[in-house]
Design an enzyme around this catalytic site. Structure first.
Site, short mmCIF file in Angstrom:
data_model
loop_
_atom_site.label_atom_id
_atom_site.label_comp_id
_atom_site.label_asym_id
_atom_site.label_seq_id
_atom_site.Cartn_x
_atom_site.Cartn_y
_atom_site.Cartn_z
N GLU A 137 -6.67 153.64 30.18
CA GLU A 137 -6.45 154.48 31.37
C GLU A 137 -5.45 153.78 32.27
OE1 GLU A 137 -9.94 155.97 33.45
OE2 GLU A 137 -8.94 155.61 35.39
N GLU A 142 -3.93 155.88 43.54
CA GLU A 142 -5.37 156.00 43.75
C GLU A 142 -5.78 155.29 45.03
OE1 GLU A 142 -9.37 155.86 40.97
OE2 GLU A 142 -7.82 154.36 40.62
#
Length: 322
Positions: A137, A142
């Site tokens: 990932e 974020e």
């Protein structure tokens, strides 16, 4: 391109230059903007895998409730900011229909979700088809709550770490393995941007900007520019050259085989609330803690707080190295 010079020294220098030029050359594979962004992505409407206090809507519901709209090449992707939400706040999660392995990914944003208590927006990729995170990932954008500095993270199976050099960001953890000893569960290898306007409210105040992620066999690099500092080759469109962009904010390289630890990836853009990250750190944020006893309580009962919790995407371009 023809490269030749008479002397041996000059020839070696020229070969080095030409090699660098070839490595930096990218050709456009996909250009998602406006209607093509909507048609190129699926609307995930299952329960949130990160256990967020959210209800992801399908395309029809998102459009009918005003959470999704297209204006020319611009796409608005929002959340419900009008209604109380005792069962989770309505939002949108997009996942690319195509899978990608390596390349250059450039996202131009006019706006991202603001630095608001309860929110957890992200732009990321993940390897589907096996148990997470067997195919890796890559978290490009974020953050949670009142964050204004972006966090970049890789999550992998065992056997992947980074050196933490050749970057301008701040290395938080170096082992990308989700169960690495001495790190919090699922921490991965994390780098925080050195820019306090790389995420949320200050990013928006600057008119937005661009994020770029380059993924090669040697590693993964991430750059960020506010609107007035975007490189000319990125602005011009179809011939970006990362070799001229300077030191990246995030440089994930070192003890990791990036060809085996990262498989074909879906591209994801979403906004969730609370959940495994934002929910768990609610009480450690003094601003948010003062607003409600729990993250879920605040998100459920304060719809107006999330009026700025939207993405406005100008384009997402994916390039392949040639």
């Amino acid at each position: 391109m023809f490269c030749s010079l008479p002397s041996l020294t000059a020839l070696l220098l020229t070969l080095a230059y030409c090699t660098a030029f070839v490595k930096a050359a990218y050709s456009l594979v996909d250009n998602y903007s406006g209607a093509s962004l909507i048609s190129g992505f699926n609307f995930f409407s299952e329960p949130d895998p990160t256990h967020g206090f959210v209800r992801y809507l399908n395309q029809n519901d998102a459009q009918s409730q005003g959470l999704l709209s297209v204006s020319g090449s611009s796409v608005y992707i929002g959340v419900d900011s009008k209604n109380k939400a005792p069962n989770g706040r309505a939002s949108v999660r997009l996942e690319s229909k195509k899978l990608y392995k390596k390349g250059l990914f450039i996202l131009d944003l006019a706006h991202m979700p603001s630095s608001t208590c309860g929110t957890w927006p992200a732009f990321w990729t993940w390897g589907s088809g096996k148990t997470w995170p067997e195919l890796g990932e890559i978290d490009i954008i974020e953050g949670v709550h009142t964050n204004t500095a972006n966090t970049m993270v890789l999550h992998t199976a065992d056997g992947c770490s980074i050196s933490g050099t050749g970057l301008t960001g701040v290395v938080k953890t170096k082992n990308c393995y989700i169960n690495a000893p001495g790190q919090s569960p699922n921490a991965g290898c994390a780098i925080e941007s050195s820019s306090s306007s790389s995420f949320g409210t200050p990013f928006n105040a600057a008119g937005g900007g661009v994020y770029a992620m380059e993924w090669t066999s040697s590693g993964i690099k991430i750059w960020h520019w506010l609107r007035d500092a975007i490189p000319a080759d990125v602005k011009s469109g179809n011939n970006p050259n990362p070799g001229g962009w300077g030191t990246p904010q995030g440089n994930f390289a070192g003890g990791c085989n990036f060809d085996t630890k990262f498989g074909d990836q879906k591209i994801v853009l979403d906004t969730t609330f609370c959940g495994d990250w934002a929910g768990n750190v609610w009480t450690s944020n003094p601003t948010c803690k003062s607003l409600a006893a729990t993250c879920n309580d605040y998100v459920a009962n304060n719809p107006g707080a999330f009026a700025e919790s939207y993405w406005r995407v100008n384009y997402l371009k994916i390039f392949r190295q040639t």
